[in-house]
Design an enzyme around this catalytic site. Structure first.
Site, PDB file in Angstrom:
ATOM      1  N   ASP A  21      29.439  45.884  31.371  1.00 34.08           N
ATOM      2  CA  ASP A  21      30.192  46.355  30.200  1.00 34.08           C
ATOM      3  C   ASP A  21      29.384  47.430  29.490  1.00 34.08           C
ATOM      4  O   ASP A  21      28.281  47.157  29.016  1.00 34.08           O
ATOM      5  CB  ASP A  21      30.459  45.156  29.281  1.00 34.08           C
ATOM      6  CG  ASP A  21      31.113  45.582  27.988  1.00 34.08           C
ATOM      7  OD1 ASP A  21      31.760  46.654  27.968  1.00 34.08           O
ATOM      8  OD2 ASP A  21      30.967  44.853  26.984  1.00 34.08           O
ATOM      9  N   ASP A  25      32.573  45.614  24.428  1.00 33.08           N
ATOM     10  CA  ASP A  25      33.770  44.821  24.095  1.00 33.08           C
ATOM     11  C   ASP A  25      33.840  43.514  24.895  1.00 33.08           C
ATOM     12  O   ASP A  25      34.807  42.764  24.781  1.00 33.08           O
ATOM     13  CB  ASP A  25      35.055  45.643  24.285  1.00 33.08           C
ATOM     14  CG  ASP A  25      35.339  45.977  25.753  1.00 33.08           C
ATOM     15  OD1 ASP A  25      34.510  45.638  26.636  1.00 33.08           O
ATOM     16  OD2 ASP A  25      36.396  46.569  26.029  1.00 33.08           O
ATOM     17  N   ASP A  29      33.557  47.612  32.703  1.00 32.44           N
ATOM     18  CA  ASP A  29      34.350  48.842  32.730  1.00 32.44           C
ATOM     19  C   ASP A  29      33.748  49.842  33.721  1.00 32.44           C
ATOM     20  O   ASP A  29      32.687  49.592  34.322  1.00 32.44           O
ATOM     21  CB  ASP A  29      34.439  49.448  31.318  1.00 32.44           C
ATOM     22  CG  ASP A  29      33.091  49.469  30.612  1.00 32.44           C
ATOM     23  OD1 ASP A  29      32.094  49.819  31.288  1.00 32.44           O
ATOM     24  OD2 ASP A  29      33.016  49.131  29.416  1.00 32.44           O
ATOM     25  N   ASP A  98      41.950  48.601  45.545  1.00 35.62           N
ATOM     26  CA  ASP A  98      42.777  47.424  45.786  1.00 35.62           C
ATOM     27  C   ASP A  98      44.240  47.866  45.722  1.00 35.62           C
ATOM     28  O   ASP A  98      44.646  48.562  44.789  1.00 35.62           O
ATOM     29  CB  ASP A  98      42.498  46.374  44.701  1.00 35.62           C
ATOM     30  CG  ASP A  98      42.467  44.964  45.261  1.00 35.62           C
ATOM     31  OD1 ASP A  98      43.466  44.588  45.917  1.00 35.62           O
ATOM     32  OD2 ASP A  98      41.480  44.248  45.036  1.00 35.62           O
ATOM     33  N   ASP A 206      46.189  43.567  49.125  1.00 37.61           N
ATOM     34  CA  ASP A 206      46.381  42.223  48.561  1.00 37.61           C
ATOM     35  C   ASP A 206      47.548  41.501  49.236  1.00 37.61           C
ATOM     36  O   ASP A 206      48.649  42.050  49.324  1.00 37.61           O
ATOM     37  CB  ASP A 206      46.669  42.415  47.063  1.00 37.61           C
ATOM     38  CG  ASP A 206      46.588  41.150  46.251  1.00 37.61           C
ATOM     39  OD1 ASP A 206      45.476  40.652  46.055  1.00 37.61           O
ATOM     40  OD2 ASP A 206      47.644  40.673  45.805  1.00 37.61           O
ATOM     41  N   GLU A 265      44.398  41.640  53.309  1.00 42.36           N
ATOM     42  CA  GLU A 265      44.170  40.228  52.955  1.00 42.36           C
ATOM     43  C   GLU A 265      45.350  39.419  53.481  1.00 42.36           C
ATOM     44  O   GLU A 265      46.489  39.684  53.126  1.00 42.36           O
ATOM     45  CB  GLU A 265      44.066  40.065  51.435  1.00 42.36           C
ATOM     46  CG  GLU A 265      43.648  38.651  51.050  1.00 42.36           C
ATOM     47  CD  GLU A 265      44.131  38.184  49.684  1.00 42.36           C
ATOM     48  OE1 GLU A 265      43.538  37.242  49.143  1.00 42.36           O
ATOM     49  OE2 GLU A 265      45.113  38.744  49.147  1.00 42.36           O
ATOM     50  N   HIS A 338      36.394  37.388  44.767  1.00 45.06           N
ATOM     51  CA  HIS A 338      36.739  36.951  43.410  1.00 45.06           C
ATOM     52  C   HIS A 338      37.648  35.721  43.397  1.00 45.06           C
ATOM     53  O   HIS A 338      37.996  35.240  42.322  1.00 45.06           O
ATOM     54  CB  HIS A 338      37.413  38.117  42.681  1.00 45.06           C
ATOM     55  CG  HIS A 338      38.708  38.509  43.320  1.00 45.06           C
ATOM     56  ND1 HIS A 338      38.768  39.055  44.591  1.00 45.06           N
ATOM     57  CD2 HIS A 338      39.990  38.384  42.909  1.00 45.06           C
ATOM     58  CE1 HIS A 338      40.033  39.264  44.912  1.00 45.06           C
ATOM     59  NE2 HIS A 338      40.793  38.868  43.921  1.00 45.06           N
ATOM     60  N   ASP A 339      38.061  35.243  44.575  1.00 47.16           N
ATOM     61  CA  ASP A 339      38.936  34.066  44.652  1.00 47.16           C
ATOM     62  C   ASP A 339      38.224  32.824  45.172  1.00 47.16           C
ATOM     63  O   ASP A 339      38.840  31.761  45.282  1.00 47.16           O
ATOM     64  CB  ASP A 339      40.123  34.344  45.595  1.00 47.16           C
ATOM     65  CG  ASP A 339      41.036  35.436  45.085  1.00 47.16           C
ATOM     66  OD1 ASP A 339      41.181  35.575  43.859  1.00 47.16           O
ATOM     67  OD2 ASP A 339      41.631  36.147  45.933  1.00 47.16           O
TER      68      ASP A 339
HETATM   69  C1  GLC Z   1      45.237  37.853  46.063  1.00 51.78           C
HETATM   70  C2  GLC Z   1      44.123  38.182  45.098  1.00 51.78           C
HETATM   71  C3  GLC Z   1      44.151  37.179  43.985  1.00 51.78           C
HETATM   72  C4  GLC Z   1      45.465  37.307  43.269  1.00 51.78           C
HETATM   73  C5  GLC Z   1      46.647  37.168  44.227  1.00 51.78           C
HETATM   74  C6  GLC Z   1      47.891  37.707  43.607  1.00 51.78           C
HETATM   75  O1  GLC Z   1      45.040  36.645  46.705  1.00 51.78           O
HETATM   76  O2  GLC Z   1      42.914  38.248  45.758  1.00 51.78           O
HETATM   77  O3  GLC Z   1      43.097  37.359  43.082  1.00 51.78           O
HETATM   78  O4  GLC Z   1      45.565  36.335  42.272  1.00 51.78           O
HETATM   79  O5  GLC Z   1      46.467  37.884  45.424  1.00 51.78           O
HETATM   80  O6  GLC Z   1      47.805  39.102  43.473  1.00 51.78           O
END
Ligand code: GLC
Length: 569
Positions: A21, A25, A29, A98, A206, A265, A338-339
């Protein structure tokens, strides 16, 4: 154009909200990323994949996009973006964006128009359906089918103005786009071209295996103990998926020259399907994220019903993918994103005595397989799961919705649900990147949007970057090995000591050169029969992960969490 430059490349994922950051805030970013470009260069990565930075109401932290061609002011401006892109390119690092096009935000103008009336020209851009069986809108059971959303509750939301429901496989603020409509596809390709024209180097796509649906949207089976039907057979690997991906490739990439990267993905994808998606001759995507190894700990009740995973199951699964994509196609290699919860806590041991060694051992076995490795921010420091104390500490919509459904609707035991969240919640991956021992881990001078893991006082970049025995230093070596070694980039893969319950061991071979990776993925010493590794007696140790990893040769024993890499002269 070099079609396969990514065989020797390593990708680093930045989750911008939690990376750095710059303005206090409490939310990361673009300028925060710019301030840490030298760090990425020091690590040696070739590509940055940036999680969404587009305009968004942030119902799902930016995976709900309201304008694909705008930077969210939370993250910065186009000037910042251009500076970031130039800063990466000048360091020889590519930028992959993404691409979230299975759904938009419900605040995207396309959806706002679509919802505005039954005969709006964009009505058919989303999946609108009447209440089922002539029921009244909003009546119990009036949803057009029985599918559940990935974020709990039904996959349908009623729009009272028109009396119809729209499909949302994720949150109700993420309506699914209707890819059957050619205008939708054109709009997406146009947007992708617009970003490539700005200079980006590809896309991480995604849930791209959900874009083609069986248009009748039939009911799914309701698994035991669940409230909703499973629509997966009807929305994943749908009838037109290959056609859509080929069309996308044709309309976006075919006419361009340059080194691009596309990675789809694909939750639930099988090896047979992945062979098709990644076969270069079919021109669909370069590689996919498959989920089998990160789903091994799911019990009958799914991800929140997690079970321990044995080393045998883990290595057999990874080896199966290595073999499955050996001749056609290509693997992406990942432990984290991140998941996913943090790998050192999930498959390693995050207690102080084993944290660094187990993080390095897991990094070693992943990076030296055949495929393109992905590093998720903080993984290179050995960042661990977070000791969340109460449900109020979490921010993730999937986590919060699950807790409410499991505890309030299904009456499950709150303490047991919390214990599972601590192990499996996506928020384990989303706490601030640990830059230093300063307050909030040096991530922000303000109040972070989610609390930092308290272990930041010990686990942080400042402490690791110059320490020769740190997890960071080990990841840097692994990345360097991939860059320099054709065996790692392009060699065959053979599992050895296949039935050993603690060791994950394999041989990579290419043009007469061979590499042996021998890792103990347990906290107990491991013994093996050295005669099973005949031919390796004279090999030299080229990499070890313990302070005292000395070249004992292929001796028949491996220390707890020790990972050894031998090269045959
Ligand atoms: C993918 C992303 C995840 C998101 C989902 C809906 O799995 O990696 O973070 O919540 O799609 O977009």
């Amino acid at each position: 154009m070099n079609e396969t430059w990514w065989k020797s490349a390593v990708v680093y994922q930045v989750y911008p909200r939690s990376f750095a950051d710059s303005d206090g805030d409490g939310i990361g970013d673009l300028r925060g990323i710019i301030q840490h470009l030298d760090y990425l260069q020091e690590l040696g990565v070739d590509v940055v994949w940036l999680s969404p930075i587009y305009a968004s109401p942030h119902d799902d932290n930016g995976y709900d996009i309201s304008d694909y061609r705008a930077i969210d002011p939370l993250f910065g401006t186009f000037d910042d973006f251009d500076e970031l892109l130039a800063g990466l390119h000048s360091r020889g690092i590519k930028l992959v964006m993404d691409l979230v096009v299975n759904h938009t935000s419900d605040e995207h103008p396309w959806f706002v128009e679509s919802a505005s009336s039954l005969d709006n020209p964009k009505r058919d851009w989303y999946w609108w359906r009447k209440p089922r069986d002539g029921r009244q809108p909003g009546e119990h059971g009036a949803e057009p089918n029985n599918w559940g959303s990935a974020f709990s509750g039904p996959a349908w939301q009623l729009d009272p103005a028109t009396g119809e429901y729209y499909l949302h496989l994720f949150s109700r603020k993420q309506p699914d786009l209707n890819w059957e409509n050619p205008e939708v596809r054109e709009a997406v390709y146009d947007m992708m071209n617009w970003w490539l024209d700005r200079g980006v180097d590809g896309f991480r796509m995604d849930v791209i295996n959900f874009i083609s649906k069986v248009v009748e949207l039939p009911d799914g089976e309701v698994p035991p103990g669940r409230l909703y039907g499973d629509g997966y057979p009807f929305y994943a690997q749908g009838p037109r998926l290959h056609e859509f991906l080929q069309e996308m490739h044709e309309r976006v990439f075919a006419g361009r020259s340059g080194d691009f990267l596309t990675v789809g993905e694909m939750p639930g994808v099988t090896i047979e399907e992945a062979q098709l998606f990644t076969d270069p001759a079919r021109a669909e995507v370069d590689m996919v994220f498959q989920f089998e190894h990160v789903d091994l700990d799911h019990g009958p009740g799914g991800k929140w019903d997690d079970r321990p995973v044995s080393v045998l199951d883990l290595k057999r699964n990874l080896a199966k993918w290595q073999e499955g994509l050996a001749r056609t196609g290509w693997n992406s290699l990942y432990w984290n994103n991140h998941d996913q919860p943090r790998v050192v806590s999930r498959f390693g041991d995050d207690r102080p005595e084993h944290r660094a060694a187990s993080a390095k051992a897991l990094g070693t076995v992943l990076h030296l397989m055949r495929g393109t490795p992905y590093v998720y921010q903080g993984e290179e420091l050995g960042m661990a799961n977070v000791p969340f104390e109460s449900i109020d500490d979490f921010r993730d919509i999937e986590t919060l919705n699950h807790y409410a459904e499991a505890v309030d609707i299904q009456g499950q035991d709150a303490a047991a649900v919390m214990a599972a969240l601590r192990r499996t919640s996506r928020d384990n991956a989303r706490t601030p990147m640990q830059w230093s021992a300063a307050p909030a881990a040096g991530f922000t001078t303000g109040t972070p949007w989610i609390e930092a893991n308290p272990d930041y006082v010990l686990v942080n970049a400042e402490a690791e970057i110059h320490a020769p025995d740190s997890v960071f230093a080990h990841y840097r070596r692994l990345i360097d090995v991939r860059h320099r070694s054709e065996v790692v980039a392009d060699g065959d893969f053979t599992l050895v000591l296949a039935d050993h319950p603690q060791l994950f061991a394999y041989v990579r071979a290419h043009n007469g050169r061979r590499l042996l990776v021998l890792a103990n993925l347990s906290g107990e010493p491991a013994r093996y029969d050295a005669s099973e590794l005949a031919g390796w007696e004279d090999a030299a140790l080229v990499l070890g992960n313990l302070d005292d990893s000395v070249d004992r040769g292929v001796s028949g024993s491996v220390e707890p969490w020790e990972a050894l890499v031998f090269e045959q002269a």
